[in-house]
Structure formats: C-alpha cells, structure tokens
Design an enzyme around this catalytic site. Structure first.
Site, PDB file in Angstrom:
ATOM      1  N   TYR A 155       0.842  -1.210   0.000  1.00  0.00           N
ATOM      2  CA  TYR A 155       0.000   0.000   0.000  1.00  0.00           C
ATOM      3  C   TYR A 155       0.878   1.261   0.000  1.00  0.00           C
ATOM      4  CZ  TYR A 155      -3.869   3.027   1.666  1.00  0.00           C
ATOM      5  OH  TYR A 155      -4.825   4.005   1.819  1.00  0.00           O
ATOM      6  N   LYS A 159       0.906   4.092  -2.844  1.00  0.00           N
ATOM      7  CA  LYS A 159       0.530   5.481  -2.538  1.00  0.00           C
ATOM      8  C   LYS A 159       1.687   6.450  -2.782  1.00  0.00           C
ATOM      9  CE  LYS A 159      -3.774   4.824  -1.388  1.00  0.00           C
ATOM     10  NZ  LYS A 159      -4.812   5.214  -2.362  1.00  0.00           N
TER      11      LYS A 159
END
Ligand code: NAP
Length: 247
Positions: A155, A159
């Site tokens: 993640y 991001k």
C-alpha cells in the site's frame, strides 16, 4: 455552486471517501460520474442522493485496474456530460501483511488498483482535458505513502507511486491549464479503517494532535477546493489531511 457546468469522474465513489467527494462535487454544481466495481446498490444510492438534491449524476461500473474498463469509464463520462473536467483517482484497496508473509497476489492487487488504476484513468482523460485546455486531476494518496507503515509495504509503495505519478503529470500538462495534486489522508472513518482492531485504532488516535479520526467530508472539502478555479495556481502538491498525524 462554483463548479456549475463542470463534469467530474470519481473512481470508487460508492462508499467512504469517494462517496463524500462525489456528493460534495455535486453540491458545488458539478455533474458527477459515480464509479464502482462491485457495489451497485451503494453507487445507486449516491446517485439518488445527488438527483434528489437537484444535481446531475450517473453511475458506471468499471474495474479501474483494467485499462479497457477505465477507458470505457472515461468515454461514458464524456458522453454523458459532454466532457471530463475533473478526475478524482480515489479507488483503492488494502491487502495488509508483514513483508515476510505478503503474497505476490496481494502485492499485485494493491499496486494494480491503487497505482495502475490512476494511470489508466488519467491516460484516458488526457485528450479531452488537453483539448479543453482546462482540467483537474486529484489523487487520493495517503500519509502512508509519505511515511511507510509496517504491514503495508504494498500500500505504501502504491501510494508513494501515486505521488510521483501525480507530480509528473503536473509537470507534463501544467502549460495546458491542467493541475494535478494529491491528497494524503490520515486515518479516516470508513469501511477500510473499520476493519482495524480496537487496539490499533486507540494507538492511532493517541497520535493525532487534533484528537479525533477524520471524516470522509474532511477529504471531500479539500478535493472540492482543488477542483475549482480558486485552486488554479496549485499543482504538483501533496496535501495532508490528517489531524496533524504526520507532523
Ligand atoms: P472504502 O470505504 O473501502 O471504499 C473503496 C471504494 O473503492 C469503493 O467505492 C469501492 O467500490 C472502490 N473500489 C475498490 N476497488 C476498485 C476497483 N478495482 N475499481 C473501481 N473501484 C474500486 O475505502 P476508503 O476508506 O473510502 O478509501 C478511499 C481512498 O482513500 C483509497 O484510495 C484509500 O487508499 C484512500 N485512503 C483512505 C484512508 C482511510 O483512513 N480510510 C486513509 C488514506 C487514504 P465498491 O463499493 O464497488 O467495492
């Protein structure tokens, strides 16, 4: 109604942060294409709410991780509302695990939805936005993309990648009246964070200077501002909306 006459596509707008962004863009006058991948009913409820308030909205099912489906989403938005002025790359998923236990498919799934999804949709809006010489591209990144987080290597990478992507787009198309910015939310109360344990939530809360979790509207307020003319001289920025968590 400062977004009157503008049309927007919000990915992952059936729930959580995307839903709040779609509602607020519509309240500000924009016509909104509500994208979802599996939850048709939730997406239709967002549409109903916008229509009930006198706004314009449509719903489109597309998995943003698919290049073809993302192209169809953008084409549908352009056909429905006569163009695409605002793109909000919000769709995202998590598949948390410590790196030692992280499966290859969990890495791939998170990178493909959160990062490649933004490439797919942004690539598709380039032509209409360049032609119109006006556009707003807004990415929903995360403070995890700035700070990293144990158990979220996939993640965090996605991001952080989204931030690099957004800054590059800002450089490429700034001369054509198109801005690209990233919002970095902290801990926002949605289904995504709802699945975390009470212990993790309490630890997180103790680190937030403003003493509360964020609400989807906290993110929607900034997304709406970035979408308007008042934000026309802001591009390539990463703006944290996190109650001070990342200070
Ligand atoms: P959420 O409540 O889990 O909602 C996720 C949304 O994304 C849903 O509308 C879902 O559609 C959609 N979606 C998932 N995969 C998709 C795909 N492949 N194609 C199209 N749509 C897809 O999540 P959230 O908390 O609102 O998060 C929204 C964004 O904010 C994400 O990018 C997330 O990483 C980011 N963010 C959240 C937080 C937080 O604390 N909540 C913090 C930082 C950043 P369906 O309803 O059809 O499944």
């Amino acid at each position: 109604m400062f977004l009157n006459g503008k049309s927007a596509i919000v990915t992952g707008a059936s729930r959580g942060i995307g839903r709040a962004i779609a509602l607020k863009l519509a309240q500000s006058g924009a016509s909104v294409m509500i994208n979802y991948v599996s939850n048709a009913r939730a997406a239709e409820e967002v549409q109903d709410q916008i229509l009930a308030g006198g706004g314009r909205a449509a719903v489109f099912k597309a998995d943003v991780s698919s290049y073809d489906e993302a192209q169809k989403l953008v084409s549908a938005g352009a056909a429905e509302f006569g163009g695409v002025d605002i793109l909000v790359n919000n769709a995202g998923i998590t598949r948390d695990n410590l790196l030692l236990r992280m499966k290859e498919e969990d890495w791939d799934a998170v990178l493909t939805v959160n990062l490649k999804g933004a490439f797919n949709t942004t690539r598709a809006v380039m032509k209409p936005m360049l032609k119109a010489r006006w556009g707003r591209i807004i990415a929903v990144s995360s403070i995890i993309g700035l700070r990293g987080n144990a158990g979220q290597a996939n993640y965090a990478a996605a991001k952080a990648g989204l931030i690099g992507f957004t800054k590059s787009v800002a450089r490429e198309v700034g001369s054509r009246g198109i801005t690209a910015n990233a919002i970095a939310p902290g801990f926002i109360s949605t289904e995504m964070t709802g699945k975390l344990s009470e212990t993790v939530k309490q630890k997180m809360l103790s680190e937030i200077p403003l003493g509360r979790f964020g609400e989807p509207d906290d993110i929607a307020n900034l997304a709406c501002f970035l979408a308007g003319d008042a934000a026309g001289y802001i591009t390539g920025q990463v703006i944290a909306v996190d109650g001070g968590l990342a200070i």
